[in-house]
Structure formats: C-alpha cells, structure tokens
Enzyme design. Structure first.
Site, PDB file in Angstrom:
ATOM      1  N   ASP A  94       0.860  -1.171   0.000  1.00  0.00           N
ATOM      2  CA  ASP A  94       0.000   0.000   0.000  1.00  0.00           C
ATOM      3  C   ASP A  94       0.906   1.234   0.000  1.00  0.00           C
ATOM      4  OD1 ASP A  94      -2.143   1.625   0.086  1.00  0.00           O
ATOM      5  OD2 ASP A  94      -2.784   1.095   2.110  1.00  0.00           O
ATOM      6  N   SER A  95       0.389   2.345  -0.462  1.00  0.00           N
ATOM      7  CA  SER A  95       1.237   3.520  -0.695  1.00  0.00           C
ATOM      8  C   SER A  95       1.440   4.386   0.538  1.00  0.00           C
ATOM      9  CB  SER A  95       0.599   4.386  -1.770  1.00  0.00           C
ATOM     10  OG  SER A  95      -0.630   4.902  -1.287  1.00  0.00           O
ATOM     11  N   GLY A  97      -1.193   6.037   1.486  1.00  0.00           N
ATOM     12  CA  GLY A  97      -2.309   6.959   1.301  1.00  0.00           C
ATOM     13  C   GLY A  97      -3.416   6.771   2.326  1.00  0.00           C
ATOM     14  N   PHE A  98      -3.663   5.533   2.660  1.00  0.00           N
ATOM     15  CA  PHE A  98      -4.765   5.288   3.590  1.00  0.00           C
ATOM     16  C   PHE A  98      -4.477   5.879   4.972  1.00  0.00           C
ATOM     17  CE2 PHE A  98      -7.161   2.654   6.639  1.00  0.00           C
ATOM     18  CZ  PHE A  98      -8.436   2.954   6.197  1.00  0.00           C
ATOM     19  N   ASP A 148      -2.462   8.081  -2.856  1.00  0.00           N
ATOM     20  CA  ASP A 148      -3.773   8.709  -3.041  1.00  0.00           C
ATOM     21  C   ASP A 148      -4.270   9.294  -1.730  1.00  0.00           C
ATOM     22  OD1 ASP A 148      -4.223   6.330  -1.674  1.00  0.00           O
ATOM     23  OD2 ASP A 148      -6.200   6.045  -2.558  1.00  0.00           O
ATOM     24  N   GLY A 216     -11.296   4.012  -1.183  1.00  0.00           N
ATOM     25  CA  GLY A 216     -12.290   4.859  -0.547  1.00  0.00           C
ATOM     26  C   GLY A 216     -13.608   4.178  -0.265  1.00  0.00           C
ATOM     27  N   ASP A 266      -8.053  -7.314  -0.350  1.00  0.00           N
ATOM     28  CA  ASP A 266      -7.186  -7.502   0.810  1.00  0.00           C
ATOM     29  C   ASP A 266      -7.954  -7.029   2.020  1.00  0.00           C
ATOM     30  OD1 ASP A 266      -6.635  -4.468   0.294  1.00  0.00           O
ATOM     31  OD2 ASP A 266      -5.814  -4.905   2.272  1.00  0.00           O
ATOM     32  N   CYS A 304     -13.646 -28.433   7.030  1.00  0.00           N
ATOM     33  CA  CYS A 304     -12.605 -27.468   6.664  1.00  0.00           C
ATOM     34  C   CYS A 304     -11.256 -28.183   6.629  1.00  0.00           C
ATOM     35  CB  CYS A 304     -12.578 -26.313   7.661  1.00  0.00           C
ATOM     36  SG  CYS A 304     -11.230 -25.145   7.366  1.00  0.00           S
ATOM     37  N   CYS A 306      -8.263 -26.779   6.742  1.00  0.00           N
ATOM     38  CA  CYS A 306      -7.134 -26.014   7.281  1.00  0.00           C
ATOM     39  C   CYS A 306      -6.458 -26.789   8.406  1.00  0.00           C
ATOM     40  CB  CYS A 306      -7.590 -24.633   7.762  1.00  0.00           C
ATOM     41  SG  CYS A 306      -8.316 -24.594   9.413  1.00  0.00           S
ATOM     42  N   CYS A 309      -8.496 -26.799  11.733  1.00  0.00           N
ATOM     43  CA  CYS A 309      -9.691 -27.643  11.801  1.00  0.00           C
ATOM     44  C   CYS A 309      -9.335 -29.129  11.674  1.00  0.00           C
ATOM     45  CB  CYS A 309     -10.688 -27.236  10.718  1.00  0.00           C
ATOM     46  SG  CYS A 309     -11.524 -25.674  11.098  1.00  0.00           S
ATOM     47  N   HIS A 335      -7.088 -20.488  10.246  1.00  0.00           N
ATOM     48  CA  HIS A 335      -8.417 -20.875   9.759  1.00  0.00           C
ATOM     49  C   HIS A 335      -9.073 -19.749   8.963  1.00  0.00           C
ATOM     50  CE1 HIS A 335     -12.518 -22.386   9.553  1.00  0.00           C
ATOM     51  NE2 HIS A 335     -12.877 -21.163   9.904  1.00  0.00           N
TER      52      HIS A 335
END
Length: 376
Positions: A94-95, A97-98, A148, A216, A266, A304, A306, A309, A335
């Site tokens: 991620d840049s 920006g968030f 951004d 956004g 993500d 499941c 995983c 589980c 999980h």
RNA sequence: GUGGCUGUAGCUCAAUGGCAGAGCAUCGCACUGUGGAUGCGAGGGUUGUGGGUUCGACCCCCAUCAGCCACC
C-alpha cells in the site's frame, strides 16, 4: 515501463464476475484472490510456512509502517521485502495513502503531499507521491500502489477536490517510477458519488496502468452504496487489467465484489478477528470465546481442510483463549485466512465452470453476516 | 482461656449515619487499503448471623459465629 513480468489473462467471464491469471516476477496470482495483510512485514501471528499452507498467494505490506520502522533503506539492504520477511510469493505494498485518512488527527494535506506525525515517536514526517514510490521501490513488492487521498465519503465538494488531487498524484507517481519489475496500480476515488466515480474511473483507465484499484470504500458507507459504486466503475475499467478493491473485506463483501467485477481483495479482517477470538464459518461468524464452545469436540468448521480444523477442537481453542495463550491467535488466523482463500478458489472454479450465479446465490443465502450495520 | 484485628459481588477490596461501588473473573456484542491479541456492554448483593439505637445503619451499641494475630 513494465517488462513482460506482468500480464493479465482473463480466462473466463460470467456476467461481471471474472476468473483471471495475473503474472508477476514472484509467481502467478489466480483471480479472484484474497490477500492477507502483513502491515509490518508479517501477517500477525502466522509464519510464512503456515501462511503458504493456507493457500495464500498474494500478501500485502504497508509503506507507511515500514518507512517509519525499520526504514526502507534497511529493508532494501536485506534484499527487499521478499527476502527480509521470507515470503517467496507475490507481494503488494500500500502507498501510505490510507494512513493520510486513518491518522487524520495528526495530518495536514496539501496539493503537494501530506505532513503527519509518527504514531511511534511523534516525529513529523512528510510523504509525497514521489517519496511513496521511492520507498515502495526500496521495499520491492511486485505490485505497488499510487499515493492517493482517501477522503471521508460524505462531502461532494471535498471529494471532488480530493479526487483531482489523487489523479494529479498518480501522474507524479508514474513519472518517478523506475523499476520495471514492479507494477504500479492506479486508484479510483470519488466517495459515494456516482458522477465522481465515473469521472475517476475514466481517468484511471486512460492511464494504461497494469492494474486498477478501487479505493475509498468500506470506510463507513453502507453496503448498498459500496455495491452501487462498484457497479458504476465496472463497465468503465478495462477488462484486460486486474481490478483491486482495497481493504475489503468480509466473506459476503468478497462474493458481492466478484459479482461486480472485482479480481483482488485484501483485508485485515481475518487476522484481526482471529486475535479477537472470532472465526468464519459458511453460516456466519462465530465467537470462539462463547461458553457454548467450552466442551465441543468439533472443529471450527466441519469439513474445513485447514491445519487448525484438521487438528483442534473448539474446546481446545476456547481453552487457549481463556488461558490467554498466544497460539489461539495463530490457529484462528490460519483458519480465517484459509476460509477466505478457499472461498476465492471455489468462486474461481465456479466462474470457470459457468456456475457462479448459483455459487454466489447459495453462499449469500447461507452466510449470515453478524454485523448490525449489515444489509441496507 | 484473655485481648485485639477482620468479616461487603466468584476473588481482592472501596464506601467515616444519607441511592452499596471498583478492579479482576464470568457472560455477550463489535471489528473491512491493521497506531489496537483491542474496544463496548451486561449479569451478579438479605453488607457473616440475630437483636438494638435512629427519620434513616456496611457504618453506632449488644450478643453470637467464623478466620487471623498476640499473650497466657
């Protein structure tokens, strides 16, 4: 600018839902895909070997955090993120920006960049599109994001201004970008305003970048607004490039996103929920700390595959939680990540088989979101 | 045996005659481009027991029971 490392093949489309294959220097990303988040160059509580076993391919890390600690130069000196954190698969940064948005208490945005205070030691820093790209080139992820501004999506006038700023910043990112082995994605903004989203998507699409993101969203707006914005953007963004819905999300959001043309997601949710004792099941989210689990010999979810589980009962997991053992976070994270990764794999297969309409309808009918601000 | 101290929520303790509270524990809810293994909320009481004084008692008085301490 990008070499042949990056190519997106749209394998099949059903309605707006897409199955694709995105090639990166560290391997292919079969889409739709869910990327677990490793902000500080680690998916919290999970080792790379455990992460690989969940079937995860793409992993996200954060420029803002790694710039502050341990610093981009140090990561670069250790061979970049892949080498530093020992993740051989595709990565995305991620840049920063968030954080302009989420750390708004201590930030000041102008047209050139953003000044903010470190959450670690209070020191003042300035991030610009140019610096964000320089840092991301040192970190060395396969996919890097344009710098951004993620504005609160309520004020039309401010969102218009913020969107224009984001567009200008993306062009600056493109100008300074040097490494050919990294793909720069642009980001569509525009809040909850269809006309702004249309304008932003058209502009971002015109840049010809190897991938496009939708930012956004899932920042407080309703589900209906998020769906509407995705539907506005879907026909405008190029079909031959991957679309990335940033920060999303919950299982039902992933399916709803795929239905509206999204390829990449993500979210911190699976790992954060795991650290807070909640687990995904096909019927909805459960809280493993609930006393109802105290003596259950069943796993989180029957069937499941995983590691958690296959090996551990709900009673054991609850015991770990009550005893405050750190293994609880690890096992539940495994999980939850595998749940979303598997959901994406199954969705992809359904698209390839032409059965995604049934798949999504039955999943959404079965999965009961637990959040109160659902629906609407 | 004598003297003293202490008995309040599951636990550790507040509340100096004026609506019995807190922390922990228990139970539940939330978490969406990770400042957070976190945040929010709920349930839970015959104040050891029995009398008395008082408009009113966890609080003052008497008795009693239990635990602890000291001294015989």
């Amino acid at each position: 600018m990008e070499d042949q490392s990056f190519s997106f093949k749209l394998e099949k489309q059903q309605g707006s839902a897409r199955a694709g294959n995105f090639t990166t220097p560290h391997g292919n990303i079969l889409t739709p895909v869910f990327a677990p988040v490793g902000t500080q160059a680690t998916v919290k509580a999970v080792s790379p070997a455990q992460l690989a076993e969940t079937g995860a391919s793409l992993v996200l890390a954060n420029t803002y955090h790694l710039y502050l600690r341990p610093g981009a130069d140090l990561v670069e000196a250790h061979g970049g993120l892949h080498s530093f954190m020992r993740w051989d698969g595709p990565m995305l940064t991620d840049s920063g920006g968030f954080q302009v948005f989420s750390l708004s208490d201590t930030r000041k945005v102008d047209d050139d960049g953003v000044t903010f205070k470190s959450h670690i030691d209070g020191s003042t820093h300035r991030l610009t599109p140019e610096l964000s790209i320089q840092v991301q080139e040192k970190l060395g992820a396969d996919i890097i994001m344009a710098f951004d501004e993620c504005a609160v999506p309520v004020d039309l006038a401010y969102n218009r201004k913020s969107m224009a700023r984001t567009h200008a910043w993306i062009e600056r990112c493109m100008r300074v970008k040097q490494r050919p082995d990294q793909a720069l994605f642009g980001i569509v903004q525009g809040g909850v305003f269809p006309e702004l989203r249309r304008e932003s998507a058209s502009f971002i699409a015109s840049l010809g970048l190897p991938g496009n993101a939708i930012g956004g969203l899932s920042v407080g707006e309703t589900k209906a607004q998020m769906h509407a914005m995705l539907e506005v953007v879907d026909p405008i963004l190029p079909t031959d490039k991957p679309r990335y819905l940033m920060g999303v999300g919950s299982p039902e959001d992933l399916v709803n996103g795929i239905l509206r043309g999204v390829d990449i997601f993500d979210c911190v949710l699976p790992t954060r929920l795991a650290r807070h004792q909640a687990a995904f099941t096909r019927y909805g989210r459960i809280n493993l700390m609930n006393s109802a689990n105290a003596s259950l010999k069943s796993p989180i979810e029957d069937g499941c595959q995983c590691y958690t589980c296959r090996n551990f009962t709900r009673a054991y997991l609850r015991h770990l939680i009550i005893a405050k053992e750190i293994l609880a976070a690890t096992l539940i994270s495994i999980h939850n990540i595998q749940f979303l990764v598997t959901l994406m794999k199954n969705a992809r297969q359904a698209i390839l088989d032409g059965t995604f309409n049934d798949f999504s309808a039955s999943f959404l009918a079965e999965y009961k979101p637990s959040s109160r601000k659902e629906q609407t």
